[in-house]
Design an enzyme around this catalytic site. Structure first.
Site, PDB file in Angstrom:
ATOM      1  N   HIS A   1      -0.549  -2.672  -7.398  1.00 18.01           N
ATOM      2  CA  HIS A   1      -1.377  -2.299  -6.247  1.00 18.01           C
ATOM      3  C   HIS A   1      -2.853  -2.390  -6.599  1.00 18.01           C
ATOM      4  CE1 HIS A   1      -2.615   1.002  -3.175  1.00 18.01           C
ATOM      5  NE2 HIS A   1      -2.701  -0.185  -2.635  1.00 18.01           N
TER       6      HIS A   1
ATOM      7  N   SER B   1       0.829  -1.216   0.000  1.00 21.23           N
ATOM      8  CA  SER B   1       0.000   0.000   0.000  1.00 21.23           C
ATOM      9  C   SER B   1       0.855   1.254   0.000  1.00 21.23           C
ATOM     10  CB  SER B   1      -0.874   0.044   1.246  1.00 21.23           C
ATOM     11  OG  SER B   1      -1.694  -1.078   1.309  1.00 21.23           O
TER      12      SER B   1
ATOM     13  N   GLU C   1      -2.782   0.119  -9.684  1.00 25.32           N
ATOM     14  CA  GLU C   1      -1.643   1.033  -9.840  1.00 25.32           C
ATOM     15  C   GLU C   1      -0.420   0.173 -10.146  1.00 25.32           C
ATOM     16  OE1 GLU C   1      -1.600   4.985  -7.066  1.00 25.32           O
ATOM     17  OE2 GLU C   1      -1.664   3.110  -5.984  1.00 25.32           O
TER      18      GLU C   1
ATOM     19  N   ASN D   1      -3.221   6.149  -2.495  1.00 23.18           N
ATOM     20  CA  ASN D   1      -3.155   6.189  -1.026  1.00 23.18           C
ATOM     21  C   ASN D   1      -2.577   7.502  -0.503  1.00 23.18           C
ATOM     22  OD1 ASN D   1      -4.427   3.813  -0.576  1.00 23.18           O
ATOM     23  ND2 ASN D   1      -2.572   2.589  -0.361  1.00 23.18           N
TER      24      ASN D   1
END
Ligand code: 3HC
Length: 283
Positions: free
Chosen positions: A140, A119, A152, A190
């Site tokens: 991701h 993350s 991602e 994130n």
């Protein structure tokens, strides 16, 4: 090396979701975790999610059976040794991920790719512990993996074009939309999302509104599908805290300090949906 099967390390929320999506799209999957209990829990979650897709009419019962038949579970890393791609989806802990990447690096064929579903942890740093930095990349996924369209793709400093292109192609094959991001703490999504969630905990801690009203505010005022506190429960409060800790350490900027209430809830074991209680309580 064509990616005709996938190894996954970690049968938790993200790992089992990734396994499900790969298997549904025709790829044999080897799902590895440290215990049979963790594997059984991961598989049960895949079964539950496939049943939801059947109920919706997205897939039929035969698709479910075929997908489940493509998932092999194991507690031994040796079963990953022929995989052209292994996706690491272990808990968000740097030392643990380094240990796993080193182990995979010693085991996999030299041309195999290692992707991390981290993350927030640096792909460049993870790649550097292997002898194949150009074949290490971030992949991701988003929770719930079977529902969320994005992947991602994170390029570490040394990730090669061939590695980037191979996992991008895989993401497309899985029906996802990839975006390409340079390595940096939290990448793009994130970096934006988790500080907002952290701020929601400050708002809650300051007693400005109830959890329900904070969430209703962002749902109804900003058209978010769920509010930030309910989303924290979905992601896992421990994951949110781990991401904030990485931001705070890496950017060295007080704007990323984790909210003490978030830390308290994690310390209490209130990690969200996965433990039955986070900000809210689940049946
Ligand atoms: N498997 C299969 N289908 C699922 C599912 C699962 N695990 N979870 C939800 N669904 C499906 C449902 O069947 C339903 O389908 P339908 O609309 O066609 O009937 C649809 O998704 C909506 O589900 P629900 O009606 O149960 O509930 P919601 O309307 O609240 O939707 C949600 C659930 C899709 C999770 C929605 O709340 C949402 O999009 N929330 C935001 C999720 C998000 O932001 N995720 C990103 C988190 S960040 C992250 O993962 C990165 C990490 O590094 C921290």
């Amino acid at each position: 090396m064509s990616i005709d099967n996938v190894g996954i390390v970690g049968a938790g929320t993200m790992g089992n979701g990734i396994a499900q999506v790969c298997a549904l799209h025709g790829l044999p999957v080897t799902l590895v975790d440290i215990s049979e209990t963790a594997l059984a829990k991961g598989l049960a979650s895949v079964v539950g999610s496939l049943d939801r897709l059947i109920k919706k009419g997205t897939i039929g019962p035969a698709d479910k059976d075929a997908a489940l038949a493509r998932i092999r579970t194991s507690t031994s890393y040796d079963d990953l040794k022929d995989a052209p791609l292994v996706i690491e989806a272990a808990p968000e802990n740097l030392e643990l991920k380094i240990r796993i990447l080193r182990q995979l690096d010693g085991l996999l064929a030299p041309e195999a790719i290692i992707a991390s579903n981290t993350s927030s942890i640096s792909i460049t740093q993870l790649a550097a512990v292997t002898a194949r930095a150009e074949r290490v990349v971030g992949m991701h996924f988003f929770n719930p993996v079977p529902v969320m369209a994005l992947v991602e793709i994170i390029r570490g400093l040394q990730t090669s074009d061939a590695t980037h292109d191979a996992v991008r192609e895989l993401a497309l094959k899985l029906g996802k939309t990839p975006i390409t991001v340079k390595n940096a703490p939290g990448f793009v999504v994130n970096r934006l999302l988790v500080p907002m969630i952290n701020e929601a905990f400050f708002v809650l801690a300051e007693g400005l509104a109830s959890p329900e009203d904070i969430d209703a505010g962002m749902k109804l005022g900003c058209n978010h599908p769920i509010g930030p506190l309910a989303l924290a429960d979905l992601i896992g409060l421990d994951v949110c805290l781990a991401v904030m800790n990485v931001f705070f350490a890496e950017f060295n900027d007080s704007k990323y300090r984790p909210c003490p209430l978030l830390k308290e809830m994690v310390a209490a074991g209130r990690l969200g949906r996965k433990t039955g209680r986070g900000v809210y309580t689940y049946a």
